[in-house]
Design an enzyme around this catalytic site. Structure first.
Site, short mmCIF file in Angstrom:
data_model
loop_
_atom_site.label_atom_id
_atom_site.label_comp_id
_atom_site.label_asym_id
_atom_site.label_seq_id
_atom_site.Cartn_x
_atom_site.Cartn_y
_atom_site.Cartn_z
N HIS A 45 -41.66 68.48 89.67
CA HIS A 45 -41.91 70.03 89.96
C HIS A 45 -40.99 70.33 90.93
O HIS A 45 -40.42 69.08 91.93
CB HIS A 45 -42.89 70.82 90.82
CG HIS A 45 -43.94 70.26 91.52
ND1 HIS A 45 -43.44 69.84 92.77
CD2 HIS A 45 -44.97 69.51 91.23
CE1 HIS A 45 -44.38 69.46 93.42
NE2 HIS A 45 -45.42 68.90 92.86
N GLY A 47 -41.21 70.81 94.77
CA GLY A 47 -41.62 70.34 95.22
C GLY A 47 -40.97 68.81 95.33
O GLY A 47 -40.36 68.30 96.90
N HIS A 48 -40.84 68.16 94.65
CA HIS A 48 -40.75 66.51 94.69
C HIS A 48 -38.95 66.74 94.92
O HIS A 48 -38.77 66.08 94.58
CB HIS A 48 -40.86 65.83 93.28
CG HIS A 48 -42.48 65.55 93.06
ND1 HIS A 48 -42.74 66.00 91.77
CD2 HIS A 48 -42.81 64.94 92.99
CE1 HIS A 48 -44.63 65.92 91.84
NE2 HIS A 48 -44.23 64.66 92.42
N GLN A 159 -45.60 67.43 102.99
CA GLN A 159 -46.84 67.82 104.23
C GLN A 159 -48.48 68.20 103.22
O GLN A 159 -49.15 68.59 103.77
CB GLN A 159 -45.91 68.98 104.65
CG GLN A 159 -45.21 68.64 106.64
CD GLN A 159 -45.06 70.04 107.09
OE1 GLN A 159 -44.81 71.07 106.65
NE2 GLN A 159 -44.49 69.39 108.67
N ARG A 198 -50.01 68.89 89.49
CA ARG A 198 -52.31 69.14 88.33
C ARG A 198 -52.16 70.63 88.33
O ARG A 198 -53.10 71.66 87.48
CB ARG A 198 -53.21 69.23 89.46
CG ARG A 198 -53.32 67.80 90.21
CD ARG A 198 -55.16 67.25 90.40
NE ARG A 198 -54.65 65.90 90.33
CZ ARG A 198 -54.65 65.29 91.23
NH1 ARG A 198 -53.25 65.24 92.15
NH2 ARG A 198 -55.11 64.01 91.73
P1 AMP Z 1 -47.02 62.98 93.90
O1 AMP Z 1 -45.68 62.72 92.98
O2 AMP Z 1 -47.90 63.98 93.66
O3 AMP Z 1 -47.06 62.12 94.09
O4 AMP Z 1 -46.16 63.36 94.56
C1 AMP Z 1 -45.06 62.53 95.57
C2 AMP Z 1 -45.04 63.36 97.15
O5 AMP Z 1 -43.77 64.59 97.10
C3 AMP Z 1 -45.55 63.51 97.91
O6 AMP Z 1 -44.47 62.47 99.06
C4 AMP Z 1 -46.56 64.51 98.31
O7 AMP Z 1 -46.79 64.63 99.16
C5 AMP Z 1 -45.23 65.10 97.49
N1 AMP Z 1 -45.24 66.93 96.80
C6 AMP Z 1 -46.57 67.04 96.39
N2 AMP Z 1 -46.58 68.37 96.35
C7 AMP Z 1 -45.51 68.94 96.99
C8 AMP Z 1 -44.77 70.42 97.17
N3 AMP Z 1 -45.09 70.82 96.61
N4 AMP Z 1 -43.92 70.59 98.24
C9 AMP Z 1 -43.83 69.24 99.19
N5 AMP Z 1 -44.31 67.54 98.91
C10 AMP Z 1 -44.88 67.86 98.01
#
Ligand code: AMP
Length: 293
Positions: A45, A47-48, A159, A198
């Protein structure tokens, strides 16, 4: 067809084998280049993608990994239901600055590798660590292994997963001090809901409920809560969240920003992180807010 065969011609190199990534990392492609790395579990998304763009801005080569790490799921159904969209992820990465995508399999990551043990002095036992036993051991195992394979100069973390960020910083300080961990702000929906893979498991009504979490924690102004006991504020937040349809709080906690030690009274000049974990139906969500008093 393997992703690696198809997507090489589209400008982004895609590798699936650990051995291929290790030998590619030693090739001329990386010679004298600064490497920025973004580890993810996919279902990408904005964020990533913000981390990917930041990695690209701050490095010569941006490497992204997608690996749904079984070791960090303490709940088997959460692992099973974790969303997976590899084709969509690949398209998004190609247009957002990723140069190299690493898509390993679990057997390959964990063959001849038991994991990495490090003393985190208790920061892995509070908050998420308390409610998700073994979670951070799994996170450390995979991030250490990925760092060892990708050998980045900088790695970018959100964060949004605040405790994970603190733990990764501590692990790299101890084990791989040459790697710089870059902290990136949480990206949110317009409603305030922190973006998360999620969230795809939530109905529209549940998303509306979940968006109240950040609205509530964001309402507490510093001047209103300075010199107050954290228990009192945490209980207020908890009962307000629990009144909303489908939401059930697991914890609300005020911690010192860098050590995650509990804070009892909010004092001037403190840097504190307010962390929450909330079930929205069956889906467990986390969020936080950093408070500089
Ligand atoms: P994940 O795929 O959930 O393991 O997340 C991979 C990276 O993306 C991790 O460093 C998370 O903290 C970051 N991340 C996930 N969601 C967000 C978000 N909404 N904003 C910024 N970073 C995010």
């Amino acid at each position: 067809m393997r992703y690696s065969e198809f997507y090489y011609i589209c400008g982004m190199k895609t590798l699936e084998k650990v051995s291929e990534m290790i030998s590619f990392r030693s090739s001329d492609f990386f010679l004298n280049k600064k490497v920025g790395f973004v580890p993810t579990m996919g279902a990408l998304h904005q964020g990533h993608l913000a981390l990917v763009k930041e990695a690209k801005r701050n490095s010569d080569i941006c490497v992204v990994s997608i690996f749904v790490n079984p070791r960090q799921f303490n709940n088997p159904s959460d692992f099973k239901l974790y969303p997976k969209h590899p084709d969509r992820d690949i398209e998004l990465l190609k247009t957002n600055g990723c140069d190299v995508l690493f898509l390993p399999e679990s057997d390959d990551i964990y063959s001849n590798y038991d994991g990495y043990d490090v003393d985190l002095e208790g920061i892995d036992n509070v908050l998420e660590g308390k409610y998700r036993p073994g979670h951070f051991k799994g996170v450390i195992d995979v991030v250490y292994r990925l760092f060892d394979i990708v050998r980045p100069h900088k790695s970018f973390f959100g964060q949004k997963d605040y405790q994970q960020l603190v733990i990764i910083k501590k692990m790299t300080d101890i084990a791989m001090p040459d790697i710089e961990i870059v902290e990136c702000p949480t990206v949110r929906e317009k409603s305030g809901l922190a973006m998360s893979s999620r969230n795809q498991r939530l109905t529209e009504e549940q998303k509306e409920s979940a968006s109240q979490i950040y609205k509530i924690i964001n309402e507490y102004e510093l001047h209103q809560i300075v010199n107050k006991e954290t228990d009192e504020i945490a209980n207020q937040i908890k009962s307000r969240i629990d009144k909303i349809e489908d939401l059930k709080t697991e914890y609300v906690a005020f911690c010192e920003q860098n050590t995650l030690k509990p804070v009892i009274i909010l004092r001037k000049n403190m840097s504190v992180v307010l962390c929450v974990a909330v079930f929205c139906g069956q889906v467990r969500l986390i969020d936080n807010k950093i408070l500089h008093f």
